[in-house]
Design a protein around this motif. Structure first.
Motif, PDB file in Angstrom:
ATOM      1  N   LYS A  53       0.838  -1.197   0.000  1.00 35.16           N
ATOM      2  CA  LYS A  53       0.000   0.000   0.000  1.00 35.16           C
ATOM      3  C   LYS A  53       0.870   1.242   0.000  1.00 35.16           C
ATOM      4  O   LYS A  53       1.868   1.306   0.719  1.00 35.16           O
ATOM      5  N   GLN A  54       0.483   2.208  -0.821  1.00 31.61           N
ATOM      6  CA  GLN A  54       1.204   3.478  -0.862  1.00 31.61           C
ATOM      7  C   GLN A  54       0.192   4.616  -0.988  1.00 31.61           C
ATOM      8  O   GLN A  54      -0.775   4.526  -1.758  1.00 31.61           O
ATOM      9  N   ARG A  55       0.431   5.663  -0.231  1.00 30.05           N
ATOM     10  CA  ARG A  55      -0.462   6.816  -0.250  1.00 30.05           C
ATOM     11  C   ARG A  55       0.140   7.929  -1.098  1.00 30.05           C
ATOM     12  O   ARG A  55       1.296   8.306  -0.907  1.00 30.05           O
ATOM     13  N   LEU A  56      -0.663   8.423  -2.051  1.00 31.14           N
ATOM     14  CA  LEU A  56      -0.258   9.522  -2.916  1.00 31.14           C
ATOM     15  C   LEU A  56      -1.303  10.615  -2.789  1.00 31.14           C
ATOM     16  O   LEU A  56      -2.444  10.474  -3.266  1.00 31.14           O
ATOM     17  N   ASN A  57      -0.912  11.707  -2.139  1.00 29.74           N
ATOM     18  CA  ASN A  57      -1.821  12.828  -1.900  1.00 29.74           C
ATOM     19  C   ASN A  57      -3.083  12.345  -1.193  1.00 29.74           C
ATOM     20  O   ASN A  57      -3.017  11.826  -0.092  1.00 29.74           O
ATOM     21  N   ASP A  58      -4.236  12.442  -1.856  1.00 23.54           N
ATOM     22  CA  ASP A  58      -5.493  12.064  -1.228  1.00 23.54           C
ATOM     23  C   ASP A  58      -5.956  10.663  -1.613  1.00 23.54           C
ATOM     24  O   ASP A  58      -7.076  10.267  -1.307  1.00 23.54           O
ATOM     25  N   MET A  59      -5.098   9.906  -2.295  1.00 21.83           N
ATOM     26  CA  MET A  59      -5.484   8.572  -2.746  1.00 21.83           C
ATOM     27  C   MET A  59      -4.550   7.527  -2.141  1.00 21.83           C
ATOM     28  O   MET A  59      -3.390   7.795  -1.824  1.00 21.83           O
ATOM     29  N   SER A  60      -5.079   6.318  -1.996  1.00 23.40           N
ATOM     30  CA  SER A  60      -4.316   5.180  -1.503  1.00 23.40           C
ATOM     31  C   SER A  60      -4.294   4.112  -2.590  1.00 23.40           C
ATOM     32  O   SER A  60      -5.353   3.657  -3.049  1.00 23.40           O
ATOM     33  N   ILE A  61      -3.085   3.711  -3.006  1.00 20.54           N
ATOM     34  CA  ILE A  61      -2.921   2.712  -4.067  1.00 20.54           C
ATOM     35  C   ILE A  61      -2.480   1.404  -3.432  1.00 20.54           C
ATOM     36  O   ILE A  61      -1.560   1.374  -2.603  1.00 20.54           O
ATOM     37  N   GLY A  62      -3.134   0.309  -3.818  1.00 16.41           N
ATOM     38  CA  GLY A  62      -2.800  -0.988  -3.248  1.00 16.41           C
ATOM     39  C   GLY A  62      -2.598  -2.048  -4.314  1.00 16.41           C
ATOM     40  O   GLY A  62      -3.266  -2.050  -5.351  1.00 16.41           O
ATOM     41  N   ALA A  63      -1.645  -2.939  -4.068  1.00 20.24           N
ATOM     42  CA  ALA A  63      -1.424  -4.108  -4.926  1.00 20.24           C
ATOM     43  C   ALA A  63      -1.424  -5.337  -4.034  1.00 20.24           C
ATOM     44  O   ALA A  63      -0.791  -5.354  -2.980  1.00 20.24           O
ATOM     45  N   CYS A  64      -2.153  -6.352  -4.452  1.00 23.35           N
ATOM     46  CA  CYS A  64      -2.304  -7.550  -3.624  1.00 23.35           C
ATOM     47  C   CYS A  64      -2.005  -8.796  -4.454  1.00 23.35           C
ATOM     48  O   CYS A  64      -2.623  -9.013  -5.513  1.00 23.35           O
ATOM     49  N   TYR A  65      -1.067  -9.592  -3.977  1.00 20.01           N
ATOM     50  CA  TYR A  65      -0.782 -10.893  -4.588  1.00 20.01           C
ATOM     51  C   TYR A  65      -1.504 -11.944  -3.770  1.00 20.01           C
ATOM     52  O   TYR A  65      -1.186 -12.169  -2.593  1.00 20.01           O
ATOM     53  N   SER A  66      -2.508 -12.567  -4.354  1.00 24.95           N
ATOM     54  CA  SER A  66      -3.399 -13.478  -3.634  1.00 24.95           C
ATOM     55  C   SER A  66      -3.213 -14.905  -4.132  1.00 24.95           C
ATOM     56  O   SER A  66      -3.182 -15.157  -5.338  1.00 24.95           O
ATOM     57  N   LYS A  67      -3.084 -15.840  -3.176  1.00 24.49           N
ATOM     58  CA  LYS A  67      -2.945 -17.262  -3.511  1.00 24.49           C
ATOM     59  C   LYS A  67      -4.016 -18.054  -2.762  1.00 24.49           C
ATOM     60  O   LYS A  67      -3.836 -18.473  -1.622  1.00 24.49           O
ATOM     61  N   GLY A  70      -5.253 -24.187  -3.153  1.00 28.09           N
ATOM     62  CA  GLY A  70      -5.584 -25.126  -4.217  1.00 28.09           C
ATOM     63  C   GLY A  70      -5.954 -24.486  -5.536  1.00 28.09           C
ATOM     64  O   GLY A  70      -6.426 -25.173  -6.448  1.00 28.09           O
ATOM     65  N   ARG A  71      -5.734 -23.165  -5.686  1.00 30.39           N
ATOM     66  CA  ARG A  71      -6.061 -22.477  -6.931  1.00 30.39           C
ATOM     67  C   ARG A  71      -4.883 -21.619  -7.375  1.00 30.39           C
ATOM     68  O   ARG A  71      -3.940 -21.392  -6.622  1.00 30.39           O
ATOM     69  N   GLU A  72      -4.973 -21.137  -8.601  1.00 31.57           N
ATOM     70  CA  GLU A  72      -3.890 -20.343  -9.156  1.00 31.57           C
ATOM     71  C   GLU A  72      -3.842 -18.967  -8.491  1.00 31.57           C
ATOM     72  O   GLU A  72      -4.867 -18.390  -8.152  1.00 31.57           O
ATOM     73  N   PRO A  73      -2.634 -18.419  -8.294  1.00 31.92           N
ATOM     74  CA  PRO A  73      -2.523 -17.077  -7.712  1.00 31.92           C
ATOM     75  C   PRO A  73      -2.973 -16.006  -8.695  1.00 31.92           C
ATOM     76  O   PRO A  73      -3.061 -16.244  -9.907  1.00 31.92           O
ATOM     77  N   ARG A  74      -3.241 -14.827  -8.150  1.00 29.42           N
ATOM     78  CA  ARG A  74      -3.655 -13.726  -9.014  1.00 29.42           C
ATOM     79  C   ARG A  74      -3.324 -12.396  -8.337  1.00 29.42           C
ATOM     80  O   ARG A  74      -3.173 -12.318  -7.130  1.00 29.42           O
ATOM     81  N   TRP A  75      -3.244 -11.360  -9.155  1.00 29.47           N
ATOM     82  CA  TRP A  75      -2.996 -10.008  -8.675  1.00 29.47           C
ATOM     83  C   TRP A  75      -4.309  -9.233  -8.608  1.00 29.47           C
ATOM     84  O   TRP A  75      -5.192  -9.407  -9.450  1.00 29.47           O
ATOM     85  N   ARG A  76      -4.398  -8.356  -7.607  1.00 32.76           N
ATOM     86  CA  ARG A  76      -5.531  -7.432  -7.471  1.00 32.76           C
ATOM     87  C   ARG A  76      -4.958  -6.043  -7.204  1.00 32.76           C
ATOM     88  O   ARG A  76      -4.045  -5.889  -6.384  1.00 32.76           O
ATOM     89  N   PHE A  77      -5.506  -5.038  -7.888  1.00 34.10           N
ATOM     90  CA  PHE A  77      -5.054  -3.667  -7.707  1.00 34.10           C
ATOM     91  C   PHE A  77      -6.238  -2.799  -7.289  1.00 34.10           C
ATOM     92  O   PHE A  77      -7.341  -2.933  -7.846  1.00 34.10           O
ATOM     93  N   THR A  78      -6.010  -1.936  -6.304  1.00 31.96           N
ATOM     94  CA  THR A  78      -7.090  -1.089  -5.794  1.00 31.96           C
ATOM     95  C   THR A  78      -6.636   0.363  -5.740  1.00 31.96           C
ATOM     96  O   THR A  78      -5.448   0.669  -5.560  1.00 31.96           O
ATOM     97  N   LEU A  79      -7.613   1.234  -5.875  1.00 27.62           N
ATOM     98  CA  LEU A  79      -7.409   2.670  -5.737  1.00 27.62           C
ATOM     99  C   LEU A  79      -8.538   3.188  -4.858  1.00 27.62           C
ATOM    100  O   LEU A  79      -9.720   3.050  -5.209  1.00 27.62           O
TER     101      LEU A  79
END
Length: 206
Positions: A53-67, A70-79
């Protein structure tokens, strides 16, 4: 008869002898052990996530590596708006992008309507070129009683670990009667289901 109940074993007939009694006793013990193992369970198959997680001015940016287990991993990005009371935060809760599902979604803030809560989700699947608009109308009692928590462990100023767990329990009880025939004792051994469903490692790189 509810799940978890077991009937008292009647003693063998006089003609069965001690060998018959011992055999019935062993069967009763095995059945009791199987019932306890069935009704008292611990599940540890969590979905593991590493969040940045990183905060830029009034927004928060997030990147999540999820596993998921028993399933394939995936990336999720949030703003997200950094503050809920900010101008954007009053109307928009978050923007979510999941590349593996070719989906982007905008979640509105929850609108309070007396005892009701209304939320809209506008999403777009760029692989199918299919937009959609969903709504969720719930009440403040919709979740009902349950034991579900997230435990937080602070590792450092910029790192913490969260563990999500669920617990469902039914306490044992016993009932019976004297006379009148039938089974004299009816035992409910209860049940307990404990599940650790999610582990998060969160890093603040602001």
């Amino acid at each position: 008869m509810s799940q978890g109940r077991a009937l008292a074993v009647a003693p063998p007939s006089p003609g069965g002898g001690s060998a018959a009694y011992s055999e019935d006793e062993d069967e009763c013990t095995d059945e009791l052990i199987d019932r306890i193992l069935e009704n008292y369970q611990f599940h540890f198959k969590p979905e593991t996530r590493v969040k940045l997680k990183q905060r830029l001015n009034d927004m928060s940016i997030g990147a999540c590596y999820s596993k998921p287990w028993g399933r394939e991993p995936r990336w999720r990005f949030t703003l997200k708006p950094a503050a809920k009371d900010a101008a954007v935060g009053k109307y928009v809760r978050s923007l979510l992008v999941i590349p593996a599902m070719s989906t982007a979604a905008v979640f509105s803030s929850k609108i309070q309507l007396s005892v009701f809560r209304l939320q809209f989700v506008a999403s777009y699947n760029w692989q199918r070129r299919a937009p959609s608009l969903e709504y969720r109308l719930t009440t403040k009692w919709s979740d009902g009683p349950r034991i579900k928590r997230k435990e937080r462990f602070q590792v450092s100023d910029r790192c913490h670990v969260r563990c999500k767990w669920n617990l469902e329990a039914h306490l044992p009880d016993m009932e019976g009667h004297v006379g009148g025939g039938g089974n004299a004792v009816d035992v409910d051994y209860g049940s307990l289901m404990f599940d650790i469903s999610q582990l998060d490692v969160c890093l603040d790189i602001s």
